[in-house]
Design a protein around this motif. Structure first.
Motif, short mmCIF file in Angstrom:
data_model
loop_
_atom_site.label_atom_id
_atom_site.label_comp_id
_atom_site.label_asym_id
_atom_site.label_seq_id
_atom_site.Cartn_x
_atom_site.Cartn_y
_atom_site.Cartn_z
N TYR A 242 0.94 -1.14 0.24
CA TYR A 242 -0.10 0.22 -0.18
C TYR A 242 0.96 1.23 -0.38
CZ TYR A 242 -3.75 3.50 1.63
OH TYR A 242 -4.70 4.39 1.63
N VAL B 193 -10.78 3.26 -2.44
CA VAL B 193 -9.93 2.03 -1.57
C VAL B 193 -8.90 2.53 -0.79
CG1 VAL B 193 -9.62 -0.10 -0.72
CG2 VAL B 193 -10.83 0.04 -2.39
N SER B 194 -8.83 3.14 0.69
CA SER B 194 -7.83 3.78 1.80
C SER B 194 -7.58 2.71 2.81
CB SER B 194 -8.69 4.95 1.86
OG SER B 194 -9.34 5.39 2.28
N ARG B 195 -6.44 2.57 3.23
CA ARG B 195 -6.68 1.57 3.92
C ARG B 195 -6.23 2.90 5.13
NH1 ARG B 195 -7.22 -3.96 2.96
NH2 ARG B 195 -5.97 -3.79 0.88
N PRO C 144 -3.10 -2.56 8.41
CA PRO C 144 -3.04 -2.53 6.33
C PRO C 144 -4.62 -3.14 6.56
CG PRO C 144 -1.30 -3.84 7.24
CD PRO C 144 -1.90 -3.42 8.51
N ASN D 247 -7.63 -2.80 8.28
CA ASN D 247 -8.44 -1.94 7.89
C ASN D 247 -8.94 -0.42 7.04
OD1 ASN D 247 -9.01 -3.05 10.53
ND2 ASN D 247 -8.08 -1.24 11.49
N PHE D 248 -9.60 -0.94 6.05
CA PHE D 248 -10.13 -0.14 4.75
C PHE D 248 -11.29 0.69 4.30
CE2 PHE D 248 -11.23 -3.68 4.18
CZ PHE D 248 -11.97 -4.06 2.67
N LYS E 46 -16.60 2.10 6.14
CA LYS E 46 -15.22 1.70 7.24
C LYS E 46 -15.41 -0.08 6.93
CE LYS E 46 -13.15 5.87 8.73
NZ LYS E 46 -12.96 5.96 9.45
N ALA F 163 -11.47 -4.53 -2.63
CA ALA F 163 -10.27 -4.19 -2.02
C ALA F 163 -9.21 -4.48 -2.19
CB ALA F 163 -10.24 -3.73 -0.38
#
Length: 330
Positions: free
Chosen positions: A34, A87-89, A101, A103-104, A124, A275
């Motif tokens: 990531y 999609v973001s961590r 990591p 968790n996204f 989330k 994701a």
């Protein structure tokens, strides 16, 4: 075979700890990937922002784990009005070294449409451990501001949110699904789920996925105890599993009961597919969408047209199936 296994000096605790070490490596790989890919995703975002319908076309080619839950009415919204997907961590955004990591956040952006007022819908997901042995992704229901008469979930999403809020406010036993009787809201939700037609629920019920109710505090406590036991075993100490009792069978019954109240049980599978597959491989899916258009060319018709106009010298390009507003081809 069973006797042979019993006579073999297999150290199950050591195998378990080794499996955990493999998982630690996998988590670290996600973290590093990531961090290293972040600038590339930013560059990709700038490029695809210039391509109309990029994310709609990507979603149209989505893996079966996603595609099978997109109903025709959902497709009309997603393929016509989805303008961006991210999609973001988020835990890594807060702390690259210590954040989990796994968790996204999944963020959908839409253009104005006849179904809902929201331009952005976010969900989330947290990787949590519970005292009853659960380990996996959990989430919270996210409501959508549907326009009058346009709720594609037919009230399921709002009901799921109401039940979730009710469970949060309930005593600890009720949160774990151990109440002796369902509440009125839970009964209504269960009945509505059972009455869902053969076509299945809307993809937008995905935003109602919960999994299990596991707080951050409980998860941290379980992880800390497990890490402590691992250290003791690595030091050669004998560690008794304090959680070994008859609760497993009871928890199994509770899990089955919880599933009956989940409006989108495969929510974790869909989330992980978005994701880990759809998001990182978006360019591949976009390219597949373009190739699909070429595959849909009616070459037989083209050959006939070519023969008819051979003498006139007016060759026409091959026919392609047109893409309708909802993303379908005909």
């Amino acid at each position: 075979m069973a006797d042979q296994i019993e006579d073999t000096p297999v150290y199950y605790e050591e195998l378990y700890d080794l499996e955990r070490e493999f998982e630690d490596v996998e988590v670290e790989i996600i973290r590093q990937q990531y961090i290293l890919s972040k600038p590339l995703y930013a560059k990709r975002a700038e490029l695809v922002a210039k391509i109309p319908k990029f994310w709609a076309l990507v979603l149209e080619q989505a893996p079966v784990e996603i595609d099978e839950y997109i109903q025709p009415t959902d497709a009309n919204v997603l393929y016509s009005h989805l303008t961006n997907l991210t999609v973001s961590r988020f835990s890594l955004e807060e702390d690259e070294k210590k954040g989990d990591p796994r968790n996204f956040l999944v963020r959908f952006e839409f253009s104005e449409n006849e179904y809902f007022e929201d331009r952005v819908i976010e969900k989330k997901f947290w990787w949590r451990h519970s005292k009853d042995g659960f380990e996996g992704l959990v989430s919270e229901p996210v409501t959508i501001k549907w326009k009058e008469g346009k709720d594609l979930t037919e009230g399921l999403l709002d009901l799921a949110k109401a039940v979730y809020d009710e469970q949060l406010a309930a005593p600890k036993e009720a949160k774990k699904g151990k109440q002796t009787e369902l509440t009125e809201k839970q009964k209504t939700l269960k009945k509505k789920i059972s009455e869902t037609g053969m076509g299945g629920v809307s993809f937008f019920c995905f935003f109602g996925y919960v999994g299990e109710i596991v707080s951050e505090e409980e998860s941290k406590e379980v992880i800390a105890k497990e890490n402590e036991r691992r250290k003791k075993r690595q030091a050669g100490e004998k560690v008794k599993d304090e959680d070994e009792d008859m609760e497993d069978e009871e928890d199994l019954d509770d899990d089955e009961e919880d599933d009956e109240l989940d409006i989108f049980p495969p929510g974790d599978v869909v989330a992980v597919t978005i994701a880990d597959e759809l998001w990182p491989n978006a360019i591949k899916y976009f390219t597949q969408a373009q190739d699909q258009d070429l595959d849909d060319v009616d070459f037989e018709d083209f050959e006939e047209d070519d023969e008819e106009e051979e003498n006139s010298g007016n060759a026409r390009p091959p026919k392609k199936h047109k893409r309708c507003a909802s993303g379908c081809k005909h």
